[in-house]
Design an enzyme around this catalytic site. Sequence first.
Site, PDB file in Angstrom:
ATOM      1  CD  GLN A  50      43.878   2.536  15.925  1.00  0.00           C
ATOM      2  OE1 GLN A  50      43.277   1.614  15.436  1.00  0.00           O
ATOM      3  NE2 GLN A  50      43.429   3.783  15.856  1.00  0.00           N
TER       4      GLN A  50
ATOM      5  CG  HIS B 186      36.388  10.642  13.849  1.00  0.00           C
ATOM      6  ND1 HIS B 186      35.162  10.072  14.087  1.00  0.00           N
ATOM      7  CD2 HIS B 186      37.264   9.610  13.752  1.00  0.00           C
ATOM      8  CE1 HIS B 186      35.278   8.762  14.123  1.00  0.00           C
ATOM      9  NE2 HIS B 186      36.535   8.451  13.931  1.00  0.00           N
TER      10      HIS B 186
HETATM   11  O1  PAF Z   1      40.997   3.953  14.434  1.00  0.00           O
HETATM   12  C1  PAF Z   1      40.578   3.683  13.300  1.00  0.00           C
HETATM   13  O2  PAF Z   1      39.596   4.244  12.839  1.00  0.00           O
HETATM   14  C2  PAF Z   1      41.296   2.633  12.470  1.00  0.00           C
HETATM   15  O3  PAF Z   1      41.775   1.600  13.260  1.00  0.00           O
HETATM   16  C3  PAF Z   1      42.407   3.210  11.589  1.00  0.00           C
HETATM   17  C4  PAF Z   1      43.535   3.823  12.416  1.00  0.00           C
HETATM   18  C5  PAF Z   1      41.833   4.263  10.658  1.00  0.00           C
HETATM   19  C6  PAF Z   1      43.033   2.101  10.733  1.00  0.00           C
HETATM   20  O4  PAF Z   1      42.079   1.504   9.915  1.00  0.00           O
END
Ligand code: PAF
Length: 294
Positions: A154, A37
Site C-alpha cells: 500500500q 496508528h
Molecule cells: O491502511 C488503511 O487503513 C487504508 O487502506 C487507508 C490507507 C486508510 C485507505 O482506506
Amino acid sequence: MRIETTIQGVHAALAPARAARKSIAFIPTMGNLHAGHLRLVQEARNRADVVVVSIFVNPTQFGVGEDFEAYPRTLEADSQLLFEAECDILFAPAVAQMYASLPQYTSVQVNEIANDLCGKNRPGHFTGVATVVTKLFNIVQPRMAFFGEKDFQQLAVIRHLARDLCFPIEVVGVPTVRAADGLALSSRNGYLNELERRQAPALYATLQTISAALLAGQRDYAALEQHATEHLNGLGFVTDYVAIRTPWLALSDNTTTEWVVLAAAKLGKTRLIDNISVRLPLDVNSSASQPVNA
Ligand code: PAF
C-alpha cells in the site's frame, strides 16, 4: 480536537492554518486504532503544526466476500485515543460524503504493482485504496502524509501515485509496531482465536530467517521464497506469497542495496501480512541485482 464529518467542515477547520501557512500532516485510517496508528500520530505531531486523522472504512477497497461489514468500527474509543494523542482534527465521514455515487465514474489505477502480490488475490483492492487516498489528499491537502510500513505494498502504491499525479505531499513511511512476540499490530489481529494468536508470530519469524539467509550471502531468491512458503504451510498457514522485492516494488532495479521481504498468509479466516527490510551489499554479478518480478 475538532471532529468533522463533512468535506466542507474539514475545509473550514483548516482554513486558519492554511492562511497562517502552518504545516499540515495527515494520517488516513480505517479506525479501530492501535499503537501502530498512534505511532503515526506521534510522528506527525513531531513534524507538523496541525495533525489531521481520517477514519473511514472505505467500501471500494473491499472485495466480494471480504470483511467490509464485519470490519471493527470503534469511533468513540478511537476519538478518545486521538484526543489523548493531541490530534487536531478528526475527519470521520459517512460513505455518502465520500462517494456521491457508487460505482464512481473515476478511479485511480496504479499500474503493475497494484496487480502484484496482495493485488493478485484481491483484485481492485489497491484501486480502491488509491482512489480514496487521492480523494482524501484533495480534501485535506496536507504537506505530509504518514503510512505504516506494515502495509508495505500500500505504501509503495501511494508513493507511486503521489509522484505520478504530482501531489506536493511528502509520503512518510513509519516502521511497524509489533507485539512483544513479534506479531505486527493490525486491526485484523482481533479476528485470531487464542491458538491462532499463538501461531501468528511465526510469520515474522520466517521473514527474519530469510533476512538472515540473505545477509549470510544466500542469493537464490526463488528457493528462499519456496522454502519459506512450505515452512509456513507446514505450520498451518495458507500462504499467499513470500516475495523478495525492491522498496518501490519496481519492475526492475539493478542498482539497489535495499530489499524487502514480504509475505501474506491466512491463519484460519484471518489474512496476515508482514515484511522486513534488508540492506545487502551491491553485487552486480549476483541474482540479487537482476529484475526480480519482471
Ligand atoms: O491502511 C488503511 O487503513 C487504508 O487502506 C487507508 C490507507 C486508510 C485507505 O482506506
